[in-house]
Motif scaffolding. Structure first.
Motif, PDB file in Angstrom:
ATOM      1  N   GLY A  66       0.797  -1.221   0.000  1.00 39.84           N
ATOM      2  CA  GLY A  66       0.000   0.000   0.000  1.00 39.84           C
ATOM      3  C   GLY A  66       0.830   1.272   0.000  1.00 39.84           C
ATOM      4  N   ARG A  67       2.143   1.150   0.202  1.00 41.15           N
ATOM      5  CA  ARG A  67       3.006   2.339   0.218  1.00 41.15           C
ATOM      6  C   ARG A  67       4.038   2.320  -0.914  1.00 41.15           C
ATOM      7  N   PHE A  68       4.517   1.138  -1.276  1.00 39.89           N
ATOM      8  CA  PHE A  68       5.540   1.004  -2.314  1.00 39.89           C
ATOM      9  C   PHE A  68       4.920   0.399  -3.566  1.00 39.89           C
ATOM     10  N   THR A  69       5.455   0.814  -4.725  1.00 38.01           N
ATOM     11  CA  THR A  69       5.017   0.263  -5.999  1.00 38.01           C
ATOM     12  C   THR A  69       6.233  -0.042  -6.863  1.00 38.01           C
ATOM     13  N   ILE A  70       6.307  -1.281  -7.336  1.00 39.79           N
ATOM     14  CA  ILE A  70       7.388  -1.681  -8.236  1.00 39.79           C
ATOM     15  C   ILE A  70       6.859  -1.655  -9.666  1.00 39.79           C
ATOM     16  N   SER A  71       7.709  -1.214 -10.585  1.00 43.92           N
ATOM     17  CA  SER A  71       7.343  -1.193 -12.000  1.00 43.92           C
ATOM     18  C   SER A  71       8.596  -1.439 -12.824  1.00 43.92           C
ATOM     19  N   ARG A  72       8.383  -1.770 -14.089  1.00 45.94           N
ATOM     20  CA  ARG A  72       9.518  -2.055 -14.969  1.00 45.94           C
ATOM     21  C   ARG A  72       9.283  -1.434 -16.331  1.00 45.94           C
ATOM     22  N   ASP A  73      10.380  -1.118 -16.997  1.00 50.64           N
ATOM     23  CA  ASP A  73      10.340  -0.620 -18.363  1.00 50.64           C
ATOM     24  C   ASP A  73      11.396  -1.402 -19.140  1.00 50.64           C
ATOM     25  N   ASN A  74      10.959  -2.429 -19.854  1.00 49.70           N
ATOM     26  CA  ASN A  74      11.919  -3.284 -20.545  1.00 49.70           C
ATOM     27  C   ASN A  74      12.627  -2.538 -21.672  1.00 49.70           C
ATOM     28  N   ASP A  75      11.957  -1.568 -22.266  1.00 49.03           N
ATOM     29  CA  ASP A  75      12.597  -0.803 -23.344  1.00 49.03           C
ATOM     30  C   ASP A  75      13.795  -0.015 -22.821  1.00 49.03           C
ATOM     31  N   LYS A  76      13.682   0.431 -21.570  1.00 46.52           N
ATOM     32  CA  LYS A  76      14.778   1.190 -20.955  1.00 46.52           C
ATOM     33  C   LYS A  76      15.678   0.301 -20.114  1.00 46.52           C
ATOM     34  N   ASN A  77      15.346  -0.993 -20.065  1.00 49.83           N
ATOM     35  CA  ASN A  77      16.137  -1.916 -19.244  1.00 49.83           C
ATOM     36  C   ASN A  77      16.213  -1.416 -17.805  1.00 49.83           C
ATOM     37  N   ALA A  78      15.044  -1.088 -17.254  1.00 45.62           N
ATOM     38  CA  ALA A  78      15.026  -0.472 -15.931  1.00 45.62           C
ATOM     39  C   ALA A  78      13.893  -1.030 -15.078  1.00 45.62           C
ATOM     40  N   VAL A  79      14.098  -0.954 -13.779  1.00 44.29           N
ATOM     41  CA  VAL A  79      13.073  -1.288 -12.796  1.00 44.29           C
ATOM     42  C   VAL A  79      13.054  -0.161 -11.768  1.00 44.29           C
ATOM     43  N   TYR A  80      11.867   0.132 -11.264  1.00 45.21           N
ATOM     44  CA  TYR A  80      11.693   1.264 -10.365  1.00 45.21           C
ATOM     45  C   TYR A  80      10.991   0.823  -9.086  1.00 45.21           C
ATOM     46  N   LEU A  81      11.211   1.607  -8.034  1.00 41.14           N
ATOM     47  CA  LEU A  81      10.486   1.404  -6.786  1.00 41.14           C
ATOM     48  C   LEU A  81      10.018   2.764  -6.299  1.00 41.14           C
TER      49      LEU A  81
END
Length: 116
Positions: A66-81
């Motif tokens: 409920g506080r953190f969200t993980i996401s990814r962008d394969n085109d940029k070869n990146a993952v975010y938090l």
């Protein structure tokens, strides 16, 4: 040589937000499941968030739901938090991991400090 580079850590007040980024070099993130872990001195590294490959399914540690969200962008070869409503107990070194079967690649970590 595969390299994962985290960024975005820093000092933030309780209740604040930070967005961590992890970029992969000489590796194709689209093939890997991606995770964020964190570690504090004297404690084991713990899983914070996970995102799968094809479906992009996610899971979170109870402490951050409920506080953190993980996401990814394969085109940029990146993952975010994306980390919101941060608490002092979120203070840790945060690491990203790319996993494929028995192969794990880790970043060097980025420090997050939540303090007033």
């Amino acid at each position: 040589q595969v390299q994962l580079v985290e960024s975005g850590g820093g000092l933030v007040q309780p209740g604040g937000s930070l967005r961590l980024s992890c970029e992969g070099f000489r590796v194709s993130f689209s093939l890997y499941s991606l995770s964020w872990y964190r570690q504090t001195p004297g404690k084991d590294r713990e899983l914070v968030a996970y995102i799968g490959t094809i479906s992009g399914s996610t899971s979170y540690a109870d402490a951050v739901k409920g506080r953190f969200t993980i996401s990814r962008d394969n085109d940029k070869n990146a993952v975010y938090l994306q980390m919101n409503s941060l608490k002092p107990e979120d203070t840790a070194v945060y690491y990203c991991k790319a996993a494929l079967v028995q192969i794990d690649h880790w970043g060097q970590g980025t420090q997050v400090t939540v303090s007033s």
